[in-house]
Write an enzyme that holds these catalytic residues in place. Sequence first.
Site, PDB file in Angstrom:
ATOM      1  N   LYS A 112     -36.971 112.897  15.371  1.00 51.09           N
ATOM      2  CA  LYS A 112     -37.108 114.238  15.923  1.00 51.09           C
ATOM      3  C   LYS A 112     -37.607 115.232  14.894  1.00 51.09           C
ATOM      4  CE  LYS A 112     -34.098 113.902  19.912  1.00 51.09           C
ATOM      5  NZ  LYS A 112     -33.040 114.493  20.744  1.00 51.09           N
ATOM      6  N   LYS A 195     -39.140 104.767  23.989  1.00 48.31           N
ATOM      7  CA  LYS A 195     -38.102 104.977  24.993  1.00 48.31           C
ATOM      8  C   LYS A 195     -38.449 106.147  25.906  1.00 48.31           C
ATOM      9  CE  LYS A 195     -34.534 108.215  23.567  1.00 48.31           C
ATOM     10  NZ  LYS A 195     -33.783 108.730  24.686  1.00 48.31           N
ATOM     11  N   LYS A 198     -36.209 112.690  27.440  1.00 52.50           N
ATOM     12  CA  LYS A 198     -36.301 114.044  27.969  1.00 52.50           C
ATOM     13  C   LYS A 198     -37.301 114.881  27.196  1.00 52.50           C
ATOM     14  CE  LYS A 198     -31.692 115.231  29.677  1.00 52.50           C
ATOM     15  NZ  LYS A 198     -30.679 114.515  28.879  1.00 52.50           N
TER      16      LYS A 198
HETATM   17  P1  ATP Z   1     -33.800 113.398  23.985  1.00 53.29           P
HETATM   18  O1  ATP Z   1     -34.992 112.510  24.003  1.00 53.29           O
HETATM   19  O2  ATP Z   1     -34.132 114.855  23.934  1.00 53.29           O
HETATM   20  O3  ATP Z   1     -32.750 112.993  22.981  1.00 53.29           O
HETATM   21  P2  ATP Z   1     -32.611 111.881  26.059  1.00 53.29           P
HETATM   22  O4  ATP Z   1     -33.584 111.551  27.109  1.00 53.29           O
HETATM   23  O5  ATP Z   1     -32.313 110.868  24.998  1.00 53.29           O
HETATM   24  O6  ATP Z   1     -33.110 113.229  25.416  1.00 53.29           O
HETATM   25  P3  ATP Z   1     -29.828 112.525  26.020  1.00 53.29           P
HETATM   26  O7  ATP Z   1     -29.106 113.629  26.707  1.00 53.29           O
HETATM   27  O8  ATP Z   1     -30.027 112.604  24.540  1.00 53.29           O
HETATM   28  O9  ATP Z   1     -31.250 112.356  26.733  1.00 53.29           O
HETATM   29  O10 ATP Z   1     -29.125 111.161  26.354  1.00 53.29           O
HETATM   30  C1  ATP Z   1     -28.170 110.962  27.373  1.00 53.29           C
HETATM   31  C2  ATP Z   1     -27.821 109.501  27.486  1.00 53.29           C
HETATM   32  O11 ATP Z   1     -28.923 108.769  28.016  1.00 53.29           O
HETATM   33  C3  ATP Z   1     -27.498 108.837  26.138  1.00 53.29           C
HETATM   34  O12 ATP Z   1     -26.376 107.995  26.316  1.00 53.29           O
HETATM   35  C4  ATP Z   1     -28.719 108.020  25.817  1.00 53.29           C
HETATM   36  O13 ATP Z   1     -28.407 106.889  25.040  1.00 53.29           O
HETATM   37  C5  ATP Z   1     -29.183 107.623  27.196  1.00 53.29           C
HETATM   38  N1  ATP Z   1     -30.626 107.371  27.226  1.00 53.29           N
HETATM   39  C6  ATP Z   1     -31.589 108.295  26.967  1.00 53.29           C
HETATM   40  N2  ATP Z   1     -32.809 107.755  27.105  1.00 53.29           N
HETATM   41  C7  ATP Z   1     -32.608 106.447  27.459  1.00 53.29           C
HETATM   42  C8  ATP Z   1     -33.485 105.352  27.748  1.00 53.29           C
HETATM   43  N3  ATP Z   1     -34.806 105.504  27.705  1.00 53.29           N
HETATM   44  N4  ATP Z   1     -32.944 104.158  28.082  1.00 53.29           N
HETATM   45  C9  ATP Z   1     -31.595 104.002  28.122  1.00 53.29           C
HETATM   46  N5  ATP Z   1     -30.721 104.986  27.866  1.00 53.29           N
HETATM   47  C10 ATP Z   1     -31.208 106.201  27.534  1.00 53.29           C
HETATM   48 MG    MG Z   2     -31.212 111.479  23.202  1.00 48.49          MG
END
Ligand code: ATP
Ligand code: MG
Length: 330
Positions: A112, A195, A198
């Site tokens: 990040k 991955k 968000k």
């Molecule tokens: P950012 O990329 O901004 O960190 P994010 O998409 O990872 O956002 P978070 O709120 O950080 O969202 O994560 C929430 C939950 O979703 C966490 O437990 C994380 O491990 C899970 N998660 C996020 N993206 C994935 C993915 N692509 N596959 C499986 N689990 C995920």
């Molecule tokens: Mg995350």
Amino acid sequence: RPRVFSGIQPTAGSFHLGNYLGALRNWITMQDTHDAFYCVVDLHSITVAMDPEELRNNTRYAAAQLLAMGIDPERSTLFVQSHVAEHAQLSWVLECMTGFGEAGRMTQFKDKSSRQEEEHVSVGLFTYPALMAADILLYRTDAVPVGEDQRQHLELSRTLAQRFNSRFGSIFVVPDAHIPQDTAKIFDLQAPGSKMSKSVPSGVVEFMEDPKRSAKKIRSAVTDNEREIRYDPDDKPGISNLLVIYSAMTGRSIAELESDYEGHGYGDLKKNLGEVIVDFVTPFQTRVQEYLDDPVELDKILRRGAERARTTASETLRTVFDRVGFLPPA
Ligand code: ATP
Ligand code: MG
């Protein structure tokens, strides 16, 4: 009953397929077996620049989505992180027990911080994992349902719990990561090497977008130049990702899907998976809207959750402060 804690950021408007299959699905089922604490982690969201009004809206939006997904506020303690001051307070203590090099090895920080302009990298982004450890350890949590990307942070939480316990006497439970076997990492539909996330919105299936748009994203998912529908994450990451998603959303095994789609083209698989997603998100969006239409009730649920969370959190923090050597306030 063992205890479960997990959190999700309200950073972006909508939860996505990765959040659901990697973590939220387990949040829901673990309500039946665990004493559950689930948290919208708004403190984590300001580690990157955030518009205040957007953050407020996103926090309610995240809570509404959790409720619509099946988090039951009668059985689970659902709350907003900033409502329970103990999270930030314990975080400070844990920051003071985390090595600079240790925090610097966190791959999420490296990813990040390199993604943004140098000047925008905050100290908060660096200390994020100590706050996450505080979230978890405050509740003497046994299990933390998260996706694969959080494994390293969870490992640090365990290390910090053990470090504190051996230095100041056993207080913390050393938590176990609860990471799904097949859906630990859902990949971006446009870049099946990264991955789904968000904060990097390209091939992300968002649960609150127009379902037709989700179906279209699936139809245009990056695949390969072969024709065979076969699970092979090394050589066919795009198709394999779609098979994993399809299997998880329908309960049909990948082997079953492979044989069902024998002789069919990628287009058929994508079209059918698109329909599966549309059928899932359409009623979900209606439920979210119902919660958003009654913000007074929504805020009441979150207030009750915060009160319950505070009872446990304040007890843990009092013991921690005492062990560290802070004078009792009264
Ligand atoms: P950012 O990329 O901004 O960190 P994010 O998409 O990872 O956002 P978070 O709120 O950080 O969202 O994560 C929430 C939950 O979703 C966490 O437990 C994380 O491990 C899970 N998660 C996020 N993206 C994935 C993915 N692509 N596959 C499986 N689990 C995920
Ligand atoms: Mg995350």
